[in-house]
Structures are given as C-alpha cells and as structure tokens.
Design an enzyme around this catalytic site. Sequence first.
Site, short mmCIF file in Angstrom:
data_model
loop_
_atom_site.label_atom_id
_atom_site.label_comp_id
_atom_site.label_asym_id
_atom_site.label_seq_id
_atom_site.Cartn_x
_atom_site.Cartn_y
_atom_site.Cartn_z
N ARG A 123 57.60 48.14 20.46
CA ARG A 123 58.41 48.36 21.65
C ARG A 123 57.53 48.15 22.88
O ARG A 123 56.30 48.24 22.79
CB ARG A 123 58.98 49.78 21.65
CG ARG A 123 59.84 50.12 20.42
CD ARG A 123 60.28 51.58 20.45
NE ARG A 123 61.13 51.90 19.31
CZ ARG A 123 60.69 52.35 18.14
NH1 ARG A 123 59.38 52.52 17.96
NH2 ARG A 123 61.52 52.63 17.16
N LYS A 159 58.47 57.15 20.38
CA LYS A 159 59.88 57.52 20.38
C LYS A 159 60.21 58.60 19.37
O LYS A 159 61.03 59.48 19.62
CB LYS A 159 60.72 56.27 20.13
CG LYS A 159 62.21 56.47 20.23
CD LYS A 159 62.93 55.14 20.05
CE LYS A 159 64.44 55.33 20.17
NZ LYS A 159 65.16 54.03 19.99
N HIS A 195 60.96 53.30 12.43
CA HIS A 195 62.27 53.96 12.37
C HIS A 195 62.26 55.02 11.28
O HIS A 195 61.69 54.82 10.21
CB HIS A 195 63.37 52.94 12.08
CG HIS A 195 63.79 52.13 13.27
ND1 HIS A 195 64.59 52.63 14.26
CD2 HIS A 195 63.49 50.86 13.63
CE1 HIS A 195 64.79 51.71 15.19
NE2 HIS A 195 64.12 50.63 14.83
N ARG A 235 60.36 41.84 19.90
CA ARG A 235 60.38 42.83 18.81
C ARG A 235 61.47 42.49 17.80
O ARG A 235 61.24 42.56 16.59
CB ARG A 235 60.58 44.23 19.37
CG ARG A 235 60.85 45.31 18.32
CD ARG A 235 60.86 46.69 18.97
NE ARG A 235 61.58 47.69 18.19
CZ ARG A 235 61.06 48.40 17.18
NH1 ARG A 235 59.81 48.17 16.82
NH2 ARG A 235 61.76 49.29 16.54
#
Length: 219
Positions: free
Chosen positions: A31, A70, A165, A142
């Site tokens: 990111r 994140k 993730h 990305r």
Amino acid sequence: MLTLAQVFKLADVVPPRYRALVLVTTFGCLRWGEVAALQRQDIDTVAGTIRVRRAYTERRGVGLVLGPPKSRASRRTVSLPPAVVEILRDHLAAEVDDDPEALVFATESGRPIWRGNFNKLIGWKAAVARIGQPHLHFHDLRHTGNTLAARTGASTRDLMARMGHDSPQAALIYQHATSEADRAIAQALHEAMHAGQRPANNVAIGKGEGSDDAANARG
C-alpha cells in the site's frame, strides 16, 4: 492492471530516484502508506525481503501520521524477485543514507513523500501516458502485484500473507480474476484454432508441402 513489460517501462520513465519505488510497490504488493514508511533497516538485500511494520497516513488538519499498518496481518515480511532486489540494492547505495532509520523512499531533502504531492513530484501523468495507461493510479500498482502473485498459483493463505489481509475475501477476488483470465485465454486459443490461424501471429495452420514450415519439419 499492467503487464510485466508495462511495469518495467513505467519504472524506466519516472525519475531514476523513484524507479525502485515503482517496482517495490508492485512486486511487494504494498500500500502507499507502507512503501512510504519503509526504512533502511526494513530491507534485507541478502535474504531479498522487505519488512512492513509501519505506515504513513494523511489526516486532514493533522498532517502526515506514522503508525502501525492497517491491520495485524499487514505487519509482514515480503520476498521480492531477485531482479527487483538488485535494483533496490542500487537505490540504497545511491539515494539512501546509511542511518538505519533513513527512509528508503523520500524527497531529495530526505523528507517523507506526501501522497498528495507524489503525482507532481515525479510527473506521474506524463509517465503513465508514455506507457499507454493515462488513467492509471498509483494504487493500481498494488493491484497489479496482487494479480501477478495470484497467477503463480499461490494458495489463498499465501496470497493473504503477502497482501497483508486477515480475510480471504481479497485473495479470492484476485484468484477469481486470474481464473477468469485463464479461461478467456483458453477460449481465445480455441477460437483461433477453429479459425485456422496460429494464435501468436495469425499464420495459417496446415500449410501446404511447399511452405517454409513444411520444409523445416522435413529438415
């Protein structure tokens, strides 16, 4: 989504100082905030890895804020292709201070790069126009990296780890897109064969005995 050739062409047309930034973002599946926060101590050129442990965010009325990535899954170590590691090694030698806390990608004065200033800083619009992708956004790098990773046949769990993730949903999206693309390729090959043409160069299949192909086959 860029092709491999387009990724490297883009890296070649941006200012040399930011060539490695394009490649690391793409092939590291990073990111913006993650790649902008990388420090020299996060790079291991021997192992060929980068460590994602921090990220920049831009908050209105506050400015640039450095904090954790994140999510917990976003804290990860990502392996890079050897060719990209070599370019990153050259970048570190030419553009980055020896201080372990020096930013890997920064302005010429060594300050963090603001996302809002990035396009102007490197002439992004002109660069993407030169590769024939005038509507390309930085975050598409990305997406390109994620898609390329999915095309290797990596498992959902491995893609999740690489992309940072903690839910399989995003990984499954890229795997599905790859599966769809593969079926489209197969269908195009099928149609080309039925049209009596070679897929690569539209040369007719089944030439006569006097053709070059027939002569080569005999020789």
